[in-house]
Structures are given as structure tokens and as C-alpha cells.
Design a protein around this motif. Structure first.
Motif, short mmCIF file in Angstrom:
data_model
loop_
_atom_site.label_atom_id
_atom_site.label_comp_id
_atom_site.label_asym_id
_atom_site.label_seq_id
_atom_site.Cartn_x
_atom_site.Cartn_y
_atom_site.Cartn_z
N TRP A 86 6.52 2.89 6.54
CA TRP A 86 7.65 3.79 6.39
C TRP A 86 7.18 5.03 5.67
O TRP A 86 6.18 4.99 4.94
N ARG A 87 7.91 6.12 5.85
CA ARG A 87 7.56 7.33 5.11
C ARG A 87 8.82 7.97 4.54
O ARG A 87 9.90 7.90 5.11
N THR B 193 0.83 -1.20 0.00
CA THR B 193 0.00 0.00 0.00
C THR B 193 0.87 1.25 0.00
O THR B 193 2.01 1.21 0.48
N ALA B 194 0.31 2.33 -0.54
CA ALA B 194 1.01 3.63 -0.56
C ALA B 194 -0.02 4.74 -0.42
O ALA B 194 -1.15 4.62 -0.90
N ARG B 195 0.38 5.84 0.23
CA ARG B 195 -0.52 6.98 0.41
C ARG B 195 0.32 8.23 0.60
O ARG B 195 1.32 8.21 1.34
N VAL B 196 -0.05 9.32 -0.05
CA VAL B 196 0.60 10.61 0.15
C VAL B 196 -0.21 11.39 1.18
O VAL B 196 -1.44 11.45 1.10
N TYR B 197 0.50 11.97 2.15
CA TYR B 197 -0.16 12.77 3.18
C TYR B 197 0.82 13.81 3.70
O TYR B 197 1.93 13.47 4.14
N VAL C 188 4.39 4.19 2.87
CA VAL C 188 4.27 2.87 2.26
C VAL C 188 4.16 1.84 3.37
O VAL C 188 4.77 1.98 4.43
N GLY C 189 3.35 0.80 3.13
CA GLY C 189 3.15 -0.22 4.15
C GLY C 189 3.47 -1.60 3.61
O GLY C 189 3.16 -1.92 2.46
#
Length: 168
Positions: A52-53, A31-35, A41-42
């Protein structure tokens, strides 16, 4: 930008003009997400399962990865245990983590503490998240003897923006 992850040695970025760029990071990511200026990322970076970021420095540059949340360190999870399958955020900065562990959805607060979302209510496995309007979080669920189900959850919190979505 579209971010793509998997079981490989890179995190990939794709632009609307179809330009690609790969950033070195050896992991089995799901998984990935921008915030707020970071790419989260997981998945598993041997032997740790977690999130991690990377600071997003520019359109073509990520800073070094830092471990943000260690799922393996939680009781009942362990290094060879359940994994991270989905991440998203609310406007308070809380991160929701979808797992296949004892609690299918965990909430990780900005101070690093974590707790189950509605303890005992959700069973594994939470695969994907999507925010609806207001405080509605949708979760795609699968599990032993259960076909895929979409859950509509009132989190009593507002979801953080998804950049590029038409209603933002």
C-alpha cells in the motif's frame, strides 16, 4: 524521518529530534520505504497480502492509503500464502518485492504488471534489500535448510535514492 511498522493499528514516524507521530492503519506490516513523495508499506491487510502507499502531504500528514500491489492475486500466492517482506525501487520506478513465495524477488512495474527477477534463480525467503553503488542490489535471504545469506545482484538498473544516506 524514520518510519516504523509492525503488527498493529498504526504506522509510526520518528524525526531526528525524537518527535513521534502515529498514523492509523490496521495491518501486519513488515517493510516500509519512501519513494517519490509516497510512503510504501508491505504486509497483510486482511485478507490481502501486498503493498500500500500513502501520499506524504507534509511533515505531519499522510493522505489515505491505496493498494498499490496485490501479491495475493498472483497465481501461486493466494490470500493465505506467501508474504511481502521487503520493498525497494530503481530509478525507473520499478518496485522490487522480497517474498517467501515461489519467486523470492518480484519486479512490479509502474503500470502494475509484475514478473520475477531472474525467474527461477532466487528461492524464498528475501527479507531485506539495500542498494549498493551502480546497479548492485543486496538481498538478505533465508530459507528452509539455509542460513542467512547476503546476495549481490546485478539488476542492470540503478537504485532509487535513499534519503538521509551519506552518499546521496
Amino acid at each position: 524521518n524514520l518510519w516504523a511498522v509492525g503488527n498493529n493499528t498504526f504506522v509510526h514516524r520518528f524525526t531526528q529530534s525524537k518527535a513521534t507521530k502515529s498514523f492509523p492503519f490496521t495491518a501486519n506490516l513488515r517493510t516500509a520505504r519512501v519513494y517519490k513523495g509516497y510512503l510504501y508499506v508491505g504486509g497483510k491487510v486482511d485478507p490481502v497480502e501486498g503493498v500500500w502507499r500513502f501520499p506524504i502531504l507534509s511533515a505531519d500528514s499522510l493522505g489515505p492509503a491505496e493498494k498499490y500491489f496485490d501479491l495475493s492475486a498472483l497465481p501461486g500466492y493466494g490470500q493465505n500464502g506467501p508474504g511481502v517482506y521487503a520493498i525497494t525501487f530503481n530509478t525507473d520506478g520499478d518496485m522490487y518485492v522480497g517474498t517467501d513465495g515461489p519467486d523470492a524477488i518480484l519486479v512490479v512495474h509502474p503500470n502494475g504488471s509484475s514478473e520475477p527477477l531472474y525467474a527461477g534463480l532466487f528461492q524464498p525467503q528475501t527479507l531485506l534489500f539495500a542498494w549498493g553503488k551502480g546497479s548492485t542490489l543486496y538481498a538478505s535471504r533465508s530459507g528452509l535448510g539455509v542460513s542467512h545469506v547476503i546476495l549481490k545482484i546485478n539488476t542492470q538498473k540503478t537504485g532509487a535514492p535513499y534519503y538521509g544516506r551519506g552518499d546521496q
